[in-house]
Design a protein around this motif. Structure first.
Motif, PDB file in Angstrom:
ATOM      1  N   UNK A  85       0.964  -1.276   0.191  1.00 38.09           N
ATOM      2  CA  UNK A  85      -0.123   0.031  -0.014  1.00 38.09           C
ATOM      3  C   UNK A  85       0.878   1.159  -0.003  1.00 38.09           C
ATOM      4  N   UNK A  86       0.182   2.366  -0.204  1.00 42.30           N
ATOM      5  CA  UNK A  86       1.100   3.439  -0.287  1.00 42.30           C
ATOM      6  C   UNK A  86       0.536   4.699   0.493  1.00 42.30           C
ATOM      7  N   UNK A  87       1.085   5.820   0.679  1.00 44.83           N
ATOM      8  CA  UNK A  87       0.810   6.891   1.294  1.00 44.83           C
ATOM      9  C   UNK A  87       1.396   8.222   0.431  1.00 44.83           C
ATOM     10  N   UNK A 200      -4.545  -1.347  -5.450  1.00 41.51           N
ATOM     11  CA  UNK A 200      -3.974  -1.382  -4.298  1.00 41.51           C
ATOM     12  C   UNK A 200      -4.073   0.013  -3.443  1.00 41.51           C
ATOM     13  N   UNK A 201      -4.577  -0.025  -2.144  1.00 36.01           N
ATOM     14  CA  UNK A 201      -4.823   1.333  -1.407  1.00 36.01           C
ATOM     15  C   UNK A 201      -3.649   2.168  -1.360  1.00 36.01           C
ATOM     16  N   UNK A 202      -4.203   3.508  -1.684  1.00 39.35           N
ATOM     17  CA  UNK A 202      -3.219   4.663  -1.611  1.00 39.35           C
ATOM     18  C   UNK A 202      -3.880   5.670  -0.757  1.00 39.35           C
ATOM     19  N   UNK A 203      -3.231   6.228   0.546  1.00 38.63           N
ATOM     20  CA  UNK A 203      -3.938   7.128   1.106  1.00 38.63           C
ATOM     21  C   UNK A 203      -3.305   8.573   0.633  1.00 38.63           C
ATOM     22  N   UNK A 204      -4.316   9.403   0.791  1.00 35.04           N
ATOM     23  CA  UNK A 204      -3.782  10.880   0.437  1.00 35.04           C
ATOM     24  C   UNK A 204      -3.814  11.867   1.655  1.00 35.04           C
ATOM     25  N   UNK A 205      -2.673  12.524   1.698  1.00 33.03           N
ATOM     26  CA  UNK A 205      -2.503  13.394   3.202  1.00 33.03           C
ATOM     27  C   UNK A 205      -1.865  14.578   2.723  1.00 33.03           C
ATOM     28  N   UNK A 206      -1.871  15.393   3.592  1.00 34.15           N
ATOM     29  CA  UNK A 206      -1.025  16.714   3.346  1.00 34.15           C
ATOM     30  C   UNK A 206      -0.106  17.020   4.669  1.00 34.15           C
TER      31      UNK A 206
END
Length: 252
Positions: A85-87, A200-206
């Motif tokens: 997974x990714x961030x 595959x999951x990828x979370x988006x953050x700041x």
């Protein structure tokens, strides 16, 4: 065991950089971008550890990128190689190494990985700072310029390149490792894995989500191309060569 691998989107190493007309930086418009080669080696090593190198023990690989929204392409490449997974921490402005290290610390505090593997440097700025800063902020052991990595229980043994040879260090986990070119040769992602990576999951953050200030502390005054190399000269014999070398030594 969880492994965290930071990756960066950079100008492809096969592309000749062009300086902007105003000298403010490198022109990245309409040029090929790709994963930083050292980070690609870090991803490959994490995958090999998961696949059973040194007895395995790695159960999850999380890749992280800090940059503009287009960095998700780089993360998808890592997912296609075999990451789980990714961030993506979205920042349209350039983030300096200290800011990157602070963001990675916040992610490490949240994810609790046993091992962080990252490239020794990014080929755009060549700073070679983030891994060392991250280890300092976390207060954990670090091994830089790794050419061999071996996991064993709650420790990792790293062979690292130093001036004049190599040295071997054993670190207690959690630990930080930065990798060098001779560690491995990254694989090409297969078409089926490229298709799987899309789901595959990828979370988006700041940066604000982690409470980290990434305001720049440095200002780029001017960027210029390296000076053109002067043409060489031919000498008739060894005596003339020695005379030329003596003259060059005096002039310097």
């Amino acid at each position: 065991m969880k492994v965290l691998v930071p990756v960066k989107r950079v100008l492809d190493y096969n592309v000749k950089p062009r300086i902007k007309a105003d000298g403010s930086g490198v022109d990245l418009a309409n040029v090929k971008m790709s994963m930083n080669p050292f980070d690609e080696i870090a991803v490959e090593e994490a995958i090999r550890l998961k696949e059973g190198k040194n007895g395995g023990g790695v159960t999850e690989i999380v890749v992280v990128s800090i940059g503009e929204q287009k960095s998700q392409e780089t993360l998808r490449t890592a997912l296609a190689m075999g990451a789980d997974r990714a961030i993506l921490v979205v920042s349209e402005d350039k983030v300096e190494p200290l800011g990157v290290a602070k963001l990675l610390k916040a992610i490490v505090d949240e994810e609790k990985p046993d091992l962080v593997i990252l490239g020794k440097q990014a080929i755009d700025d060549d700073n070679n700072q983030t891994g060392q800063m991250l280890a300092g902020l976390l207060g954990v052991g670090q091994a830089t310029f790794a050419s061999k990595v071996e996991l064993a229980g709650d420790s990792v043994t790293v062979t690292r390149e130093v001036d004049g040879g190599s040295e071997t260090e054993t670190l207690k986990l959690p630990a930080i490792i930065t990798v060098d070119l001779r560690l491995n040769e990254p694989r090409y992602a297969s078409l089926p894995n490229i298709m799987k990576a899309k789901s595959k999951p990828m979370a988006n953050k700041t940066p604000a989500d982690f409470g980290v200030d990434v305001s720049p502390r440095l200002a780029t005054l001017k960027v210029v191309e390296p000076a053109k190399r002067s043409a060489g000269v031919k000498v008739a014999d060894v005596d003339e060569l020695v005379a030329k070398l003596k003259t060059m030594g005096v002039s310097k």
